[in-house]
Design an enzyme around this catalytic site. Structure first.
Site, short mmCIF file in Angstrom:
data_model
loop_
_atom_site.label_atom_id
_atom_site.label_comp_id
_atom_site.label_asym_id
_atom_site.label_seq_id
_atom_site.Cartn_x
_atom_site.Cartn_y
_atom_site.Cartn_z
N ASP A 67 -77.74 49.56 18.55
CA ASP A 67 -78.86 50.48 18.33
C ASP A 67 -78.70 51.78 19.10
O ASP A 67 -77.80 51.92 19.93
CB ASP A 67 -80.18 49.79 18.70
CG ASP A 67 -80.10 49.03 20.02
OD1 ASP A 67 -79.19 49.32 20.83
OD2 ASP A 67 -80.92 48.12 20.23
N ASN A 134 -90.32 40.70 24.57
CA ASN A 134 -91.11 40.33 23.39
C ASN A 134 -90.28 39.61 22.32
O ASN A 134 -90.75 39.38 21.22
CB ASN A 134 -91.79 41.57 22.78
CG ASN A 134 -90.79 42.58 22.23
OD1 ASN A 134 -89.57 42.36 22.28
ND2 ASN A 134 -91.28 43.69 21.71
N HIS A 136 -87.39 40.73 20.99
CA HIS A 136 -86.58 41.57 20.08
C HIS A 136 -85.08 41.36 20.34
O HIS A 136 -84.67 41.02 21.45
CB HIS A 136 -86.97 43.06 20.15
CG HIS A 136 -86.58 43.80 21.37
ND1 HIS A 136 -87.24 44.91 21.82
CD2 HIS A 136 -85.56 43.62 22.26
CE1 HIS A 136 -86.66 45.37 22.90
NE2 HIS A 136 -85.64 44.60 23.20
N GLU A 141 -87.95 44.72 16.41
CA GLU A 141 -89.19 44.37 17.10
C GLU A 141 -89.96 43.30 16.32
O GLU A 141 -89.70 43.11 15.12
CB GLU A 141 -90.06 45.64 17.22
CG GLU A 141 -89.43 46.76 18.07
CD GLU A 141 -89.58 46.53 19.58
OE1 GLU A 141 -89.44 45.38 20.04
OE2 GLU A 141 -89.82 47.51 20.28
#
Ligand code: PGA
Length: 248
Positions: A67, A134, A136, A141
């Site tokens: 990313d 979280n 990801h 996400e």
């Protein structure tokens, strides 16, 4: 899925680096999918050491990355391009011609076409992953669906908060290019490394019995046929590995 629990993150990093070295020994022109963040840094240190000691040959290895923040120039000190050059690629003598990463400041539609064409033409031999608090993976996400290919994602408040420390005195970008979960799942081998109790909740969704859900993207690794997870003891506190997890 294999689970390897170590005393420390440093120990996990050594073992994960060993698995990556093995992959390169088996295939000299391996395509490695690499990751950024705090977690993989000691893995890169181990790989660079192996390179300097002549134990691993990176001369034909190719690298792709998960990313990049949208809007950042490659030479921006906060870009993931810059992170990869500084933490691994320069020391491993891997030039741009063997490195594919989203260009944060490129025209989005054309850049996604370029990245998805690359992904269609090249299978990743080994994908290294960290995981967000979280759940990801890359910047995939929590969402209602799993995305297949490269796409642009809106970063959650939690992710922006976790990564704000890397943007001292400036605002963290709100969006990023990321490889999709489909691209990650097509890698021949996946190596995930995580440490510390702040990642326990995310790893529980992979290691314990329970649903695979895009609300916790990392949970999809339950379906990967060749996935090894390296964690430390602190992270494992309170996790009971479910069936199908081979604890080594
Ligand atoms: P970290 O990030 O290694 O800095 O915790 C991991 C991730 O967000 O994927």
């Amino acid at each position: 899925m294999k689970l390897i629990v170590s005393e420390s993150h440093g120990q996990s990093a050594k073992l994960a680096a060993g698995q990556i070295e093995q992959c390169i020994q088996n295939k000299k022109d391996a395509l490695l999918g690499l990751a950024t963040g705090e977690t993989p840094v000691p893995v890169y240190e181990q790989l660079v050491l192996a390179h300097k000691q002549g134990r691993v040959d990176f001369s034909r290895v190719r690298v792709t990355n998960l990313d990049e923040y949208q809007g950042l120039e490659q030479d921006d000190p906060c870009s993931y391009y810059h992170f990869m050059r500084g933490n691994f690629l320069d020391a491993a003598d891997i030039p741009d011609g063997r490195f594919t990463i989203p260009k944060g400041n490129a025209e989005p539609a054309a850049e996604l076409r370029r990245l998805n064409a690359f992904a269609a033409a090249n299978v990743t031999d080994l994908q290294l992953l960290g995981v967000g608090v979280n759940g990801h993976v890359g910047f995939n996400e929590p969402a209602d669906v799993f995305q297949d290919g490269y796409h642009i994602v809106e970063l959650t408040g939690e992710t922006k908060q976790s990564n704000a420390c890397y943007f001292p005195g400036r605002e963290i970008p709100g969006k990023a290019f990321t490889m999709g979960v489909g691209n990650i799942m097509r890698a021949r081998e996946v190596v995930l490394i995580a440490f510390g109790e702040k990642k326990t909740s995310a790893l529980r969704h992979v290691l314990e019995q329970g649903p695979v859900t895009p609300r916790v993207p990392v949970s999809i690794l339950k379906f990967h046929p060749n996935c090894t997870i390296y964690v430390d003891k602190a992270l494992m506190r309170g996790i009971t590995p479910g069936p199908g997890i081979e604890v080594l």
